[in-house]
Design an enzyme around this catalytic site. Structure first.
Site, PDB file in Angstrom:
ATOM      1  N   TYR A  15       6.430  -6.046  11.893  1.00 21.48           N
ATOM      2  CA  TYR A  15       7.381  -4.949  12.087  1.00 21.48           C
ATOM      3  C   TYR A  15       6.809  -3.733  12.804  1.00 21.48           C
ATOM      4  CZ  TYR A  15       9.729  -7.763   8.584  1.00 21.48           C
ATOM      5  OH  TYR A  15      10.301  -8.804   7.909  1.00 21.48           O
ATOM      6  N   VAL A  18      -0.242  -1.326  12.163  1.00 26.06           N
ATOM      7  CA  VAL A  18      -0.837  -1.015  10.864  1.00 26.06           C
ATOM      8  C   VAL A  18      -2.131  -0.235  11.093  1.00 26.06           C
ATOM      9  CG1 VAL A  18      -1.575  -1.952   8.653  1.00 26.06           C
ATOM     10  CG2 VAL A  18       0.029  -3.249  10.076  1.00 26.06           C
ATOM     11  N   LYS A  33       1.729   1.442   7.426  1.00 26.13           N
ATOM     12  CA  LYS A  33       2.532   0.586   8.299  1.00 26.13           C
ATOM     13  C   LYS A  33       3.668   1.374   8.888  1.00 26.13           C
ATOM     14  CE  LYS A  33       1.690  -3.817   6.272  1.00 26.13           C
ATOM     15  NZ  LYS A  33       1.828  -5.156   6.735  1.00 26.13           N
ATOM     16  N   GLU A  81      -1.839   0.121  -0.562  1.00 30.33           N
ATOM     17  CA  GLU A  81      -3.263   0.125  -0.906  1.00 30.33           C
ATOM     18  C   GLU A  81      -4.013  -0.614   0.214  1.00 30.33           C
ATOM     19  OE1 GLU A  81      -4.928  -2.535  -3.974  1.00 30.33           O
ATOM     20  OE2 GLU A  81      -2.914  -3.375  -4.224  1.00 30.33           O
ATOM     21  N   PHE A  82      -5.263  -0.243   0.422  1.00 38.26           N
ATOM     22  CA  PHE A  82      -6.059  -0.822   1.513  1.00 38.26           C
ATOM     23  C   PHE A  82      -6.932  -1.962   0.997  1.00 38.26           C
ATOM     24  CE2 PHE A  82      -9.987  -1.062   3.997  1.00 38.26           C
ATOM     25  CZ  PHE A  82      -9.465  -1.272   5.265  1.00 38.26           C
ATOM     26  N   ASP A 127       8.158 -15.052   4.232  1.00 38.12           N
ATOM     27  CA  ASP A 127       7.322 -15.113   5.440  1.00 38.12           C
ATOM     28  C   ASP A 127       5.837 -15.147   5.073  1.00 38.12           C
ATOM     29  OD1 ASP A 127       6.892 -15.223   8.201  1.00 38.12           O
ATOM     30  OD2 ASP A 127       6.792 -13.052   8.395  1.00 38.12           O
ATOM     31  N   LYS A 129       2.099 -16.234   5.035  1.00 39.26           N
ATOM     32  CA  LYS A 129       1.174 -16.838   5.994  1.00 39.26           C
ATOM     33  C   LYS A 129      -0.198 -16.232   5.714  1.00 39.26           C
ATOM     34  CE  LYS A 129       3.165 -13.482   9.142  1.00 39.26           C
ATOM     35  NZ  LYS A 129       4.188 -13.318  10.169  1.00 39.26           N
TER      36      LYS A 129
END
Length: 298
Positions: A15, A18, A33, A81-82, A127, A129
């Site tokens: 979308y 990031v 994001k 969160e990272f 979605d 993956k």
């Protein structure tokens, strides 16, 4: 947005861009994001805002935490969160040696815990993956982008015009089924499980029909016996070639009998018979599950 200092661009999601960013007030490092929507002119749909706000309630150790939603003049920023790395990069880095089985087992177990939690709250991913499964140095793995598909839809191409991968897409979606269930996420996770084990994608299709035929060539062309109702699905064609099912010991040779049994239940054609995340957690494959730490090259 003025509270965040962008540190670096870490990727391009489905979308939008990031960034790794730092909260100037707290010093906390986050993933930022920026959501690009086709509706730039009209602003962000209120339905999307509502959907996303609900995701702030999804608190689980195996779900990437949505910390904040920032909505400013036609743009939407999601603050997460990272985490250090995604599973795709980790698999690429482990291509020569492979991921040790205890770590694969731990990752699959944790991902099923995250799925079971979300599914119990009636939230699907749609979605899944390797790119949206994130790992850290402590051996944890977390599901990212949960619920975004429902808020924004799953586009055919990303905002940078890259094709969104079909490799992990369940057959009921490929056959045009409009009403699907939590079983679509189990299928995706089954494909990812096989990929961790064999070090190559299970069904790397490059179009919807190629994707279906790759599945059929491995699992056999489905019929009314294995999947009641399949022949009346919107995109089912009686002219589909009839392939026979391959033996799972040839599909995922490194896996033992328990592993093959679990995988075959995750890749059941009939979504109603596909194993649930909760049931999968109780599978004998996990009786000796541990939580090893990965060797990350960061």
């Amino acid at each position: 947005m003025e509270n965040f200092q962008k540190v670096e661009k870490i990727g391009e999601g489905t979308y939008g861009v990031v960034y790794k960013a730092r909260n100037k007030l707290t010093g906390e490092v986050v993933a930022l994001k920026k959501i690009r929507l086709d509706t730039e002119t009209e602003g962000v749909p209120s339905t999307a805002i509502r959907e996303i706000s609900l995701l702030k309630e999804l608190n689980h150790p195996n779900i990437v935490k949505l910390l904040d939603v920032i909505h400013t003049e036609n743009k939407l920023y999601l603050v997460f969160e990272f985490l250090h790395q995604d599973l795709k990069k980790f698999m690429d880095a482990s291509a020569l040696t492979g991921i040790p089985l205890p770590l694969i087992k731990s990752y699959l177990f944790q991902l099923l815990q995250g799925l079971a939690f979300c599914h119990s709250h009636r939230v699907l991913h749609r979605d899944l993956k390797p790119q949206n499964l994130l790992i850290n140095t402590e051996g944890a793995i977390k599901l990212a982008d949960f619920g975004l598909a429902r808020a924004f839809g799953v586009p055919v191409r990303t905002y940078t015009h890259e094709v969104v991968t079909l490799w992990y897409r369940a057959p009921e979606i490929l056959l045009g089924c409009k009403y699907y269930s939590t079983a679509v996420d189990i299928w995706s996770l089954g494909c990812i499980f096989a990929e961790m084990v064999t070090r190559r994608a299970l069904f790397p299709g490059d179009s919807e029909i190629d994707q279906l035929f790759r599945i059929f060539r491995t699992l056999g062309t489905p019929d009314e016996v294995v999947w009641p109702g399949v022949t009346s699905m919107p995109d089912y064609k009686p002219s589909f070639p009839k392939w026979a099912r391959q033996d799972f010991s040839k599909v995922v040779p490194p896996l033992d009998e328990d592993g093959r049994s679990l995988l075959s239940q995750m890749l059941h054609y009939d979504p109603n018979k596909r194993i649930s995340a909760k049931a999968a957690l109780a599978h004998p494959f996990f009786q000796d599950v541990t939580k090893p730490v990965p060797h990350l090259r960061l």
